[in-house]
Scaffold this active site. Structure first.
Site, short mmCIF file in Angstrom:
data_model
loop_
_atom_site.label_atom_id
_atom_site.label_comp_id
_atom_site.label_asym_id
_atom_site.label_seq_id
_atom_site.Cartn_x
_atom_site.Cartn_y
_atom_site.Cartn_z
N LYS A 134 0.83 -1.21 0.00
CA LYS A 134 0.00 0.00 0.00
C LYS A 134 0.87 1.27 0.00
CE LYS A 134 -3.52 -2.56 -0.30
NZ LYS A 134 -4.73 -2.86 0.43
C1 LIG Z 1 -5.73 -3.95 0.64
C2 LIG Z 1 -7.22 -3.69 0.66
C3 LIG Z 1 -8.02 -3.98 1.78
C4 LIG Z 1 -7.60 -4.81 2.94
O1 LIG Z 1 -6.43 -4.66 3.46
P1 LIG Z 1 -5.61 -5.77 4.27
O2 LIG Z 1 -4.78 -4.89 5.12
O3 LIG Z 1 -4.84 -6.54 3.25
O4 LIG Z 1 -6.54 -6.60 5.05
C5 LIG Z 1 -9.33 -3.60 1.75
N1 LIG Z 1 -9.87 -2.99 0.70
C6 LIG Z 1 -9.16 -2.73 -0.40
C7 LIG Z 1 -9.83 -2.03 -1.53
C8 LIG Z 1 -7.81 -3.09 -0.46
O5 LIG Z 1 -7.12 -2.86 -1.58
#
Ligand SMILES: *Cc1c(COP(=O)(O)O)cnc(C)c1O
Length: 382
Positions: A200
């Site tokens: 991210k």
């Molecule tokens: C990455 C992501 C999540 C969840 O994140 P995690 O930390 O991997 O549980 C939720 N929504 C979207 C759109 C994402 O890209």
């Protein structure tokens, strides 16, 4: 043009792709090491310690929101947001069909039903014009997702929510720092949710955050994430809570990353500019959008492979892989996933899902690597 030399990459990151140009790798610097070491040395390695609160406060401030509650990952952040609003069995929550599985799963964890809406052909986010037809007396909330870094049309979504008395939970897991009409995403709905997974915009390894301006919701998030333990009586739990806490070590990493977020976003936007410049004239390729009313953070720079291109989406991905370029296909639509399968027809989401590719988008991507990726794509155009 030859393959760029990539020997320095991958030594400590991802052996499997040591030789590939990766889609997304984190950028971890000295500040991160310093804060993480400090957290470890302090002995506060679980969820107590100064970094947790600092990270919560600083991240909320960065987004222009009053309160931040850190959690273990983005998926549980979504679940906790729904749970603290009292969403439960027989309720319905409206989400885009084209998104990561976490969104639908978080709704399912509460016992409520996720209801899928088609995508906007330009922004790739939930199509606000298709929301109203899905609303009924069981509908409790709308969860727009700022897909791949591009903000959803929040004004229209907020207007619909207000008209029908629905909550809005923004899933900003892919869009830290993106702006909708000058406001940071995650600050517009009732609650904003973030992920700090390794790929991210900023990362804590695994981690997440819930932002809200409402004190009672914030306090309820902090309460529920800590097993709903009473503030006044230790080991007294008035309801079923969760262990969704973030650790102090993770928060230390997050705080250091937050200090660099403006640089990361600038780099992402520069990568997008370079791709736009080098691919803009290609027939049969649609590029990542940026609506005039927003600032896209281009979490994943992406292309849509249209009919007019020389190869299909999967063929192009294979060719790129053979040339040492890692890519990802767009998400599989929620109504095509076994747990949520239905014969709904959502043509825009289905089309994007079948034709979209995420291209290498790491902040440490080099200019000549982008040039190489684009030259490979160009070499296969009709
Ligand atoms: C990455 C992501 C999540 C969840 O994140 P995690 O930390 O991997 O549980 C939720 N929504 C979207 C759109 C994402 O890209």
């Amino acid at each position: 043009m030859g393959r760029p030399q990539l020997y320095e990459r991958g030594k400590d990151i991802n052996q499997e792709f040591a030789d590939m140009i990766p889609v997304a790798t984190p950028s971890i610097g000295e500040k991160e090491l310093e804060y993480v070491c400090d957290a470890v040395k302090s002995g506060w390695i679980s969820s107590q310690g100064k970094y947790v609160q600092q990270f919560e406060e600083q991240f909320a401030k960065y987004c222009g929101v009053r309160y931040g509650a850190s959690v273990a990952n983005g998926t549980v952040a979504l679940h906790l947001a729904l749970a603290l609003l009292g969403i439960r069995r027989n309720d319905e929550v409206i989400i885009p069909a084209l998104t990561y599985i976490s969104v639908a799963n978080a709704v399912a964890y509460t016992g409520a039903e996720p209801v899928f809406v088609d995508s906007d052909p330009y922004t790739w986010c939930i199509n606000p014009d298709k929301i109203e037809e899905k609303i009924n007396r069981n509908t409790k909330a709308i969860m727009p997702v700022h897909l791949y870094g591009h903000p959803a049309e929040m004004e229209l979504i907020m207007e619909i929510a207000k008209r029908y008395g629905l909550y809005v939970i923004e899933d900003a897991a892919e869009a830290h720092g993106a702006e909708y009409k000058g406001k940071k995403v995650g600050s517009i709905g009732d609650i904003g949710v973030f992920s700090f997974y390794g790929n991210k915009i900023i990362t804590t390894g695994e981690g997440g955050m819930i932002l809200t301006n409402r004190q009672t919701w914030h306090e309820r998030a902090q309460f529920l994430k800590n097993h709903a333990m009473s503030k006044d009586q230790r080991y007294f739990h008035s309801e079923v809570g969760f262990n969704y806490r973030l650790t102090n070590i993770q928060a230390a990493l997050g705080l250091a990353q937050l200090e660099r977020i403006d640089d990361f976003i600038e780099k992402k936007r520069k990568i997008a500019q370079t791709y736009n410049r080098l691919l803009g004239d290609l027939k049969g390729i649609t590029l990542s959008p940026e609506a005039s009313w927003c600032k896209n953070v281009f979490w994943m720079y992406s292309i849509i492979v249209e009919d007019g291109f020389g190869l299909s989406r999967n063929e192009l991905m294979n060719r790129l892989s053979e040339n040492g370029i890692e890519t990802r296909p767009f998400f599989v639509c929620m109504h095509k996933q076994p747990p949520y399968a239905s014969n709904l027809e959502l043509p825009v989401a289905e089309r994007l899902s079948a034709r979209g590719i995420n291209l290498p988008s790491s902040v440490n991507l080099k200019e000549e690597e982008i040039e190489f990726v684009c030259s490979v794509i160009r070499s296969f155009s009709a």
